[in-house]
Design an enzyme around this catalytic site. Structure first.
Site, PDB file in Angstrom:
ATOM      1  N   GLU A 155       0.792  -1.243   0.000  1.00 32.10           N
ATOM      2  CA  GLU A 155       0.000   0.000   0.000  1.00 32.10           C
ATOM      3  C   GLU A 155       0.821   1.287   0.000  1.00 32.10           C
ATOM      4  O   GLU A 155       0.622   2.166   0.846  1.00 32.10           O
ATOM      5  CB  GLU A 155      -0.983  -0.028   1.193  1.00 32.10           C
ATOM      6  CG  GLU A 155      -1.875  -1.272   1.157  1.00 32.10           C
ATOM      7  CD  GLU A 155      -2.840  -1.374   2.334  1.00 32.10           C
ATOM      8  OE1 GLU A 155      -2.708  -0.584   3.290  1.00 32.10           O
ATOM      9  OE2 GLU A 155      -3.728  -2.249   2.290  1.00 32.10           O
ATOM     10  N   GLU A 158      -5.681 -10.602  -2.059  1.00 33.07           N
ATOM     11  CA  GLU A 158      -6.553 -10.466  -0.872  1.00 33.07           C
ATOM     12  C   GLU A 158      -8.024 -10.453  -1.262  1.00 33.07           C
ATOM     13  O   GLU A 158      -8.829  -9.689  -0.727  1.00 33.07           O
ATOM     14  CB  GLU A 158      -6.195  -9.185  -0.093  1.00 33.07           C
ATOM     15  CG  GLU A 158      -4.749  -9.130   0.337  1.00 33.07           C
ATOM     16  CD  GLU A 158      -4.416  -7.989   1.293  1.00 33.07           C
ATOM     17  OE1 GLU A 158      -5.346  -7.383   1.872  1.00 33.07           O
ATOM     18  OE2 GLU A 158      -3.217  -7.708   1.457  1.00 33.07           O
TER      19      GLU A 158
HETATM   20  C1  XIL Z   1      -5.985  -7.268   8.097  1.00 38.73           C
HETATM   21  C2  XIL Z   1      -6.245  -8.595   8.792  1.00 38.73           C
HETATM   22  O1  XIL Z   1      -7.138  -9.347   8.001  1.00 38.73           O
HETATM   23  C3  XIL Z   1      -6.798  -8.379  10.175  1.00 38.73           C
HETATM   24  O2  XIL Z   1      -6.866  -9.610  10.869  1.00 38.73           O
HETATM   25  C4  XIL Z   1      -5.950  -7.382  10.959  1.00 38.73           C
HETATM   26  O3  XIL Z   1      -6.602  -7.082  12.168  1.00 38.73           O
HETATM   27  C5  XIL Z   1      -5.717  -6.110  10.159  1.00 38.73           C
HETATM   28  O4  XIL Z   1      -5.168  -6.447   8.892  1.00 38.73           O
HETATM   29  N1  XIL Z   1      -5.005  -4.949   3.625  1.00 38.73           N
HETATM   30  C6  XIL Z   1      -3.919  -5.728   3.980  1.00 38.73           C
HETATM   31  C7  XIL Z   1      -4.051  -6.737   5.048  1.00 38.73           C
HETATM   32  O5  XIL Z   1      -2.878  -5.655   3.306  1.00 38.73           O
HETATM   33  O6  XIL Z   1      -2.859  -6.946   5.748  1.00 38.73           O
HETATM   34  C8  XIL Z   1      -5.156  -6.404   6.002  1.00 38.73           C
HETATM   35  O7  XIL Z   1      -5.322  -7.515   6.876  1.00 38.73           O
HETATM   36  C9  XIL Z   1      -6.447  -6.086   5.270  1.00 38.73           C
HETATM   37  C10 XIL Z   1      -6.254  -4.929   4.339  1.00 38.73           C
END
Ligand code: XIL
Length: 369
Positions: free
Chosen positions: A161, A278
């Site tokens: 990000e 994701e």
């Molecule tokens: C999220 C996880 O799913 C949660 O369990 C944690 O509390 C916060 O992070 N983008 C990303 C991930 O790159 O690392 C994030 O994951 C969700 C958004």
């Protein structure tokens, strides 16, 4: 172990069980034994999901589902700084090690998430860093972590990000603590450190908010992302892929068309693979009825995958969790009506939902890589 014995964030409800039964009835036979990893592999694609070590350890039925479905395991949180680094001079690799062991046992690869991010930083880290502090932290972290897993973690989100246009810079870069300390060069530095720590690992930059053709800030973010990646490639930075996160929205139509396709093609033209890392669908704003909701969620998965899989540069698809039994949406985006969220391919009873069938259909109709 009965499903009622195990810790569930997103426990069963009679209404949802009915929904699951109806969904299964709509997709007979194939439903119970769909194997997303096999259908993806048939086309030269890697399918996997984000997992947490404690769920794999405590829930044998869930671990079995992960084993059957996933050719890639992505630690959802276990490789983040706040998990790995309880103190400045101390590393705790237990959770990440457990996932790496599980992956090996089930013949899966590991996608490492993530080496450099502005979130999940440990409390001991000062909010502002000098350039030399930041450089020493990055160098130490990346060499220790990517070095430890060299040969065992196949790919990394090196920088997660890096773009945030709302921060107002012409290049769209996020004013993260790393950026504030080191300027734009922290990205190339991180990539070079990762390559040095594990020359075999495939390296990516990852970001979100790039998926929709009808959301102006996303369309603009594509341009900033391409400019950053083209700059890195020109400089000869070690970068193999771009990871599009794929957090899809439940309150708008699936506007995944020529714009998204063109973005993926531009990435390919830069010599990059594309990984969806994701993928999930936010069902928080959708109707309460689980059957309706599951159908809408499946439609969004299907529309997105049909578009992205048409681009041969796309090689990996990871969902952010596998079963609604364990999804961070349940605490990050709970529904106002308090109904359990249903964003993932398998329901809280570990049964395939229409979303799983949508993934299966997209893999079946994809061209071979
Ligand atoms: C999220 C996880 O799913 C949660 O369990 C944690 O509390 C916060 O992070 N983008 C990303 C991930 O790159 O690392 C994030 O994951 C969700 C958004």
């Amino acid at each position: 172990m009965s499903i009622h014995d195990r810790p569930a964030r997103n426990g069963p409800s009679r209404r949802r069980a009915l929904g699951a039964a109806l969904a299964l009835a709509a997709f007979p036979a194939a439903a119970a034994d769909v194997s997303l990893r096999r259908l993806a592999a048939d086309k030269g694609l890697w399918f996997g999901a984000a997992v947490e070590p404690q769920h794999l350890r405590q829930d044998a039925a869930y671990a079995e589902l992960v084993r059957r479905q996933c050719a890639v395991l992505t630690p959802e949180n276990a490789l983040k700084w706040d998990h790995l680094r309880p103190a400045p001079d101390k590393f705790d690799f237990q959770g990440a090690d457990a996932i790496v062991r599980q992956a090996r046992a089930q013949g899966a690869r590991v996608h490492g998430h993530c080496l450099v991010w502005h979130e999940a930083l440990p409390r001991w880290m000062p909010p502002t860093l000098t350039a030399s502090e930041a450089e020493a932290l990055l160098a130490g972290h990346i060499s220790q972590v990517a070095g430890r897993y060299a040969g065992r973690i196949a790919s990394w989100d090196v920088v997660n990000e890096p773009i945030e246009r709302a921060h107002g810079r012409p290049d769209g870069l996020r004013r993260s603590p790393w950026f504030e300390a080191l300027g734009p060069d922290f990205i190339e530095l991180s990539l070079r450190l990762a390559r040095r720590a594990d020359p075999r690992a495939r390296l990516a930059i990852a970001d979100y908010g790039l998926e929709y053709d009808d959301v102006p800030w996303m369309v603009e973010k594509r341009a900033s992302t391409l400019a950053l990646l083209a700059h890195l490639k020109r400089r000869g930075a070690p970068l193999d892929a771009f990871a599009i996160q794929g957090h899809l929205l439940g309150d708008r139509g699936p506007a995944f068309g020529a714009g998204l396709r063109g973005f993926l093609r531009d990435l390919a033209r830069l010599g990059l693979e594309v990984w969806v890392t994701e993928l999930d669908v936010l069902d928080t704003p959708m109707p309460a009825d689980p059957v309706t909701r599951d159908a809408q969620v499946a439609e969004i998965y299907g529309a997105f995958l049909r578009t992205v899989l048409a681009e041969p540069a796309v090689r990996m698809v990871n969902t952010w969790g596998l079963s609604d039994r364990y999804t961070s949406k349940s605490f990050l985006h709970p529904r106002p009506d308090r109904q359990p969220v249903r964003p993932l391919p398998f329901d809280a009873e570990l049964q395939p939902k229409p979303a799983a069938q949508a993934l299966a259909a997209a893999f079946r109709s994809a061209r071979r890589r």
